[in-house]
Design a protein around this motif. Structure first.
Motif, PDB file in Angstrom:
ATOM      1  N   SER A 122     -90.088  73.594  28.158  1.00  0.00           N
ATOM      2  CA  SER A 122     -89.892  72.508  29.110  1.00  0.00           C
ATOM      3  C   SER A 122     -89.398  71.315  28.684  1.00  0.00           C
ATOM      4  O   SER A 122     -88.799  70.785  29.660  1.00  0.00           O
ATOM      5  CB  SER A 122     -91.135  72.513  30.035  1.00  0.00           C
ATOM      6  OG  SER A 122     -92.130  71.915  29.228  1.00  0.00           O
ATOM      7  N   CYS A 154     -93.987  64.327  31.282  1.00  0.00           N
ATOM      8  CA  CYS A 154     -93.860  65.794  30.952  1.00  0.00           C
ATOM      9  C   CYS A 154     -93.056  66.342  32.327  1.00  0.00           C
ATOM     10  O   CYS A 154     -93.889  66.386  33.290  1.00  0.00           O
ATOM     11  CB  CYS A 154     -94.824  66.319  30.277  1.00  0.00           C
ATOM     12  SG  CYS A 154     -95.497  65.852  28.838  1.00  0.00           S
ATOM     13  N   MET A 155     -92.015  66.946  32.335  1.00  0.00           N
ATOM     14  CA  MET A 155     -91.319  67.510  33.447  1.00  0.00           C
ATOM     15  C   MET A 155     -91.623  68.808  33.314  1.00  0.00           C
ATOM     16  O   MET A 155     -91.609  69.649  32.549  1.00  0.00           O
ATOM     17  CB  MET A 155     -90.034  67.256  33.322  1.00  0.00           C
ATOM     18  CG  MET A 155     -89.049  67.490  34.632  1.00  0.00           C
ATOM     19  SD  MET A 155     -87.241  67.597  34.284  1.00  0.00           S
ATOM     20  CE  MET A 155     -86.891  65.834  34.127  1.00  0.00           C
ATOM     21  N   THR A 159     -91.251  73.038  34.880  1.00  0.00           N
ATOM     22  CA  THR A 159     -90.289  74.032  35.089  1.00  0.00           C
ATOM     23  C   THR A 159     -90.542  74.707  36.538  1.00  0.00           C
ATOM     24  O   THR A 159     -89.715  75.316  36.788  1.00  0.00           O
ATOM     25  CB  THR A 159     -90.480  75.075  34.199  1.00  0.00           C
ATOM     26  OG1 THR A 159     -92.107  75.477  34.197  1.00  0.00           O
ATOM     27  CG2 THR A 159     -90.358  75.045  32.735  1.00  0.00           C
ATOM     28  N   MET A 218     -98.616  67.479  33.606  1.00  0.00           N
ATOM     29  CA  MET A 218     -97.241  67.634  33.674  1.00  0.00           C
ATOM     30  C   MET A 218     -96.479  66.946  34.563  1.00  0.00           C
ATOM     31  O   MET A 218     -95.618  67.339  35.328  1.00  0.00           O
ATOM     32  CB  MET A 218     -96.844  68.967  33.604  1.00  0.00           C
ATOM     33  CG  MET A 218     -95.951  69.554  32.496  1.00  0.00           C
ATOM     34  SD  MET A 218     -95.224  71.302  32.716  1.00  0.00           S
ATOM     35  CE  MET A 218     -95.276  71.901  31.165  1.00  0.00           C
ATOM     36  N   ARG A 271     -91.415  63.914  21.842  1.00  0.00           N
ATOM     37  CA  ARG A 271     -92.173  63.051  22.757  1.00  0.00           C
ATOM     38  C   ARG A 271     -93.005  63.752  23.959  1.00  0.00           C
ATOM     39  O   ARG A 271     -93.422  62.961  24.799  1.00  0.00           O
ATOM     40  CB  ARG A 271     -91.058  62.166  23.183  1.00  0.00           C
ATOM     41  CG  ARG A 271     -90.523  61.346  22.037  1.00  0.00           C
ATOM     42  CD  ARG A 271     -89.529  60.226  22.683  1.00  0.00           C
ATOM     43  NE  ARG A 271     -89.009  59.329  21.709  1.00  0.00           N
ATOM     44  CZ  ARG A 271     -88.236  58.249  21.708  1.00  0.00           C
ATOM     45  NH1 ARG A 271     -87.769  57.851  22.884  1.00  0.00           N
ATOM     46  NH2 ARG A 271     -88.057  57.730  20.709  1.00  0.00           N
ATOM     47  N   ASN A 272     -93.148  64.781  23.777  1.00  0.00           N
ATOM     48  CA  ASN A 272     -93.725  65.599  24.751  1.00  0.00           C
ATOM     49  C   ASN A 272     -95.036  65.544  24.538  1.00  0.00           C
ATOM     50  O   ASN A 272     -95.861  66.197  23.894  1.00  0.00           O
ATOM     51  CB  ASN A 272     -93.220  67.152  24.897  1.00  0.00           C
ATOM     52  CG  ASN A 272     -93.747  67.784  26.086  1.00  0.00           C
ATOM     53  OD1 ASN A 272     -95.054  68.229  26.287  1.00  0.00           O
ATOM     54  ND2 ASN A 272     -92.949  67.882  27.082  1.00  0.00           N
ATOM     55  N   ASN A 273     -95.889  64.641  25.424  1.00  0.00           N
ATOM     56  CA  ASN A 273     -97.348  64.506  25.046  1.00  0.00           C
ATOM     57  C   ASN A 273     -98.223  65.842  25.118  1.00  0.00           C
ATOM     58  O   ASN A 273     -99.037  65.976  24.654  1.00  0.00           O
ATOM     59  CB  ASN A 273     -98.021  63.523  25.944  1.00  0.00           C
ATOM     60  CG  ASN A 273     -97.628  62.109  25.757  1.00  0.00           C
ATOM     61  OD1 ASN A 273     -97.184  61.839  24.806  1.00  0.00           O
ATOM     62  ND2 ASN A 273     -97.867  61.026  26.451  1.00  0.00           N
ATOM     63  N   LEU A 274     -97.835  66.803  26.437  1.00  0.00           N
ATOM     64  CA  LEU A 274     -98.619  67.930  26.701  1.00  0.00           C
ATOM     65  C   LEU A 274     -98.531  68.781  25.311  1.00  0.00           C
ATOM     66  O   LEU A 274     -99.406  69.361  24.894  1.00  0.00           O
ATOM     67  CB  LEU A 274     -98.002  68.751  27.766  1.00  0.00           C
ATOM     68  CG  LEU A 274     -98.598  68.024  29.073  1.00  0.00           C
ATOM     69  CD1 LEU A 274     -97.905  68.826  30.121  1.00  0.00           C
ATOM     70  CD2 LEU A 274     -99.893  68.209  29.269  1.00  0.00           C
ATOM     71  N   ASN A 330     -85.618  70.263  35.570  1.00  0.00           N
ATOM     72  CA  ASN A 330     -85.757  70.659  34.362  1.00  0.00           C
ATOM     73  C   ASN A 330     -84.909  72.004  34.390  1.00  0.00           C
ATOM     74  O   ASN A 330     -84.665  72.882  35.270  1.00  0.00           O
ATOM     75  CB  ASN A 330     -87.091  71.221  34.133  1.00  0.00           C
ATOM     76  CG  ASN A 330     -87.233  71.463  32.584  1.00  0.00           C
ATOM     77  OD1 ASN A 330     -86.686  72.147  32.049  1.00  0.00           O
ATOM     78  ND2 ASN A 330     -88.278  71.083  32.333  1.00  0.00           N
ATOM     79  N   GLY A 386     -85.684  71.705  28.246  1.00  0.00           N
ATOM     80  CA  GLY A 386     -85.094  71.814  29.641  1.00  0.00           C
ATOM     81  C   GLY A 386     -84.920  70.406  30.072  1.00  0.00           C
ATOM     82  O   GLY A 386     -83.905  70.527  31.017  1.00  0.00           O
ATOM     83  N   THR A 387     -85.391  69.277  29.613  1.00  0.00           N
ATOM     84  CA  THR A 387     -85.136  68.048  30.048  1.00  0.00           C
ATOM     85  C   THR A 387     -83.821  67.361  29.545  1.00  0.00           C
ATOM     86  O   THR A 387     -83.384  66.349  29.944  1.00  0.00           O
ATOM     87  CB  THR A 387     -86.247  67.092  30.085  1.00  0.00           C
ATOM     88  OG1 THR A 387     -86.453  66.923  28.699  1.00  0.00           O
ATOM     89  CG2 THR A 387     -87.434  67.555  30.775  1.00  0.00           C
ATOM     90  N   THR A 388     -83.253  68.072  28.680  1.00  0.00           N
ATOM     91  CA  THR A 388     -82.077  67.439  27.803  1.00  0.00           C
ATOM     92  C   THR A 388     -80.955  67.788  28.352  1.00  0.00           C
ATOM     93  O   THR A 388     -80.637  69.098  29.311  1.00  0.00           O
ATOM     94  CB  THR A 388     -82.143  68.016  26.394  1.00  0.00           C
ATOM     95  OG1 THR A 388     -81.814  68.958  26.367  1.00  0.00           O
ATOM     96  CG2 THR A 388     -83.351  67.615  25.766  1.00  0.00           C
TER      97      THR A 388
END
Lengths: 383, 383
Positions: A307, B215-216, B218, B172, A287-290, B45, A310-312
């Protein structure tokens, strides 16, 4: 062969005039028995379309004789009138085929928030019933398309019994389930509890792990109908494997036809502490658009993978993470790994492996890249 | 005026050669006291850049004398060498300014997974120190830009004291925090506990509710430094309000400059059972790619708002939901409301109100539309 590959089923697909462009838009699938066992899995979206509410209800009996499906309108967010329309559609099918309405599942797909043209749909039911055929599977699969560019069918035949199916879905593809309608049929002689167990096991590792654009539909429906016409009762494991194979094949076809996509991205999370961790990490990456933009640009941008991980809440240490893209370990121990110039991204399929170095569990999530075509299609098409 | 609007601060911004295109890439902010209290908020993150790990550590003392910030490289996922480089940067600042390295915060932004060119950065610190000025705030704000098209600054002046700040961030952008570096300064005479309380309260309702692309980062860092040079100690509420105003202003500037965006979307969730519910629903709407495409196409597609709400765990009944887009209640009681043709979407700002009809709490989340330009920028720029 689609839903008519298994013995005991007939189907039809017609243009009832629900779609303004005159394309096929109404499909009917009938189980002629002798058994009429059924199971279903539906969207986990709490805003559910009228046909989902209806079909969940009728499925409680574990028995279905027919499924009526329309494209050209989702009948979602349509209030009490929408539910009446679904009910009237089931009643019409029941009347024409000499069934009870409680044996008829209904599925719809298309624009949310618009009532169906019942003056077109109800006469269409009669037309479709008149064209029911043992060879009607393809036509049914074609009639449920919306933005799909191709229709999707799959068949697995075993010793004397068969599982076949059809699917639609090209946008709003996300777990729980993808935006899609799927009807699977089998002539195996099995009861509804066995069907339900096999179907849930299959969807959990197939359709639920197809996450094209993170958008969960109001209308997702997967049905499995058994006629028993083969007079063969396969063992559970063998049957469940066949259902999983058909679901996996249809899921792959959904990904390959996703709106505007130019890449199919297989995200394999390995060495996770639990399967749930692996799925959570896989979804976060998907789901990371970037990252999806980077893959579109054939850029092996592993920093965006990290990255996303890292959000999980999954178990991992940042300095033990490894990431491979198309076989090249571009990230090792949370830092720079092999030369990213070695990554060949010219082909449609992209394979990302995320190694959490935290256990031995694994999960695979499929997604697509994010493209200007996706934006164009979804800013122009009111769906 | 930026970070030098408050008394007791000097700053500089120079081109050290970290960016290959020769643009400014190194900023230095110095607190000349008499007080040197500080507070900070960092990315949530779990994959944190080396400068974030460093600055979190030095902030524990509640005291900062200087902040060194570079664009042109995030120093994230760079392993032990990356952390050594951050440490060396702080040591260099300390040496040049006659401080301890433990009084120097470090912030970096740019490409993940690449080591910083320390042969350029360390001499740059000396150059920047030589250019420190009470008028250096603008130059510092310019030097931290990456894909930002404009630099962002904000100032609130009260009775004898001031809060000012600078921010960068254009991609991001997501809560916890947006991808951004923010330095706020004040000449109010307050201790680090008060700064910390005011900063956390402000970021929670400002930067944390800016969700441009889900998008988060770092590297997100927000610092607040107090010099006490005004010799005024404002009351907490008045001070917190000033900090919130500056944060809100900078957050709005981030949204207006988001990569590739053509619309700024204000999502106001009302009548929620709790503030958490309101935030969860707002974020779910903000992250729905299909809705973001529809808004780009100036299509008031409220069905996509409802399907996003439906994926949350918030308290609501589907048939009591109401949605307004730019003042027109296009969805009432979960179904069709006023004529969608009445919605005027020609302007950059779009206002969505989601009424959960479940309580009295509210929250506002800001996001952007999803555009082909976003895809182009993020498939071409390796960041």
């Amino acid at each position: 062969m689609s839903v008519t590959a298994a013995k005991g089923f007939t189907a039809a697909g017609i243009a009832a005039g629900i779609k303004q462009n005159g394309n096929p838009d109404l499909a009917l699938v009938v189980n002629d028995g002798p058994r009429r066992a059924a199971a279903g899995v539906f969207t986990s979206n709490r805003v559910k379309a009228a046909p989902v509410l209806w079909s969940e209800q009728v499925l409680k009996s574990g028995r279905l004789s027919a499924v009526i499906l329309n494209s050209g309108g989702a009948n979602a967010c349509t209030g009490p009138k929408g539910f009446q329309d679904t009910h009237a559609t089931a009643e019409k099918v029941a009347e024409v085929l000499g069934l009870g309405a409680g044996e008829v599942a209904v599925a719809s797909t298309g624009l949310i928030g618009v009532l169906l043209p019942m003056d077109k749909l109800l006469p269409g039911v009669e037309t479709a019933a008149g064209q029911l055929s043992e060879h009607g599977g393809e036509k049914a699969a074609i009639a449920i398309k919306t933005t799909d560019t191709v229709h999707k069918t799959s068949v697995v035949s075993k010793d004397g019994w068969t599982v076949g199916g059809m699917a639609k879905g090209a946008g709003m593809l996300a777990p729980g389930l993808a935006t899609m309608l799927v009807v699977l049929t089998t002539d195996a002689d099995l009861d509804s509890e066995t069907l339900d167990k096999a179907l849930r096991a299959a969807t959990k590792v197939t359709f639920d792990r197809v996450d094209s654009d993170g958008c969960m539909s109001t209308n997702d429906t997967v049905l499995l109908l058994a006629s028993g016409a083969s007079e063969v009762a396969p063992g559970y494991e063998e049957f469940a494997a066949a259902v999983r194979t058909v679901c996996d094949d249809l899921g792959q076809q959904l990904i390959r036809d996703a709106e505007g996509a130019s890449k199919d991205i297989k995200i394999e999370v390995v060495n996770a502490a639990s399967e749930d961790d692996a799925v959570e990490v896989g979804r976060s990456i998907a789901r990371n658009n970037l990252l999806k933009c980077a893959i579109h640009g054939e850029d092996p941008n592993w920093g965006r993978v990290l990255s996303a991980i890292g959000t999980t809440g999954a178990v991992f240490e940042a300095d033990r993470l490894n990431v491979a893209i198309n076989g090249v370990w571009v990230c090792k121990n949370g830092g720079v790994g092999e030369d990213r110039e070695k990554v060949d991204m010219r082909y449609r399929e992209v394979h990302i492996v995320a190694d959490l170095a935290a256990g031995s569990e694994t999960a695979t999530i499929w997604t697509n890249d994010l493209t200007a075509d996706y934006v164009h299609e979804n800013s122009a098409y009111s769906s």
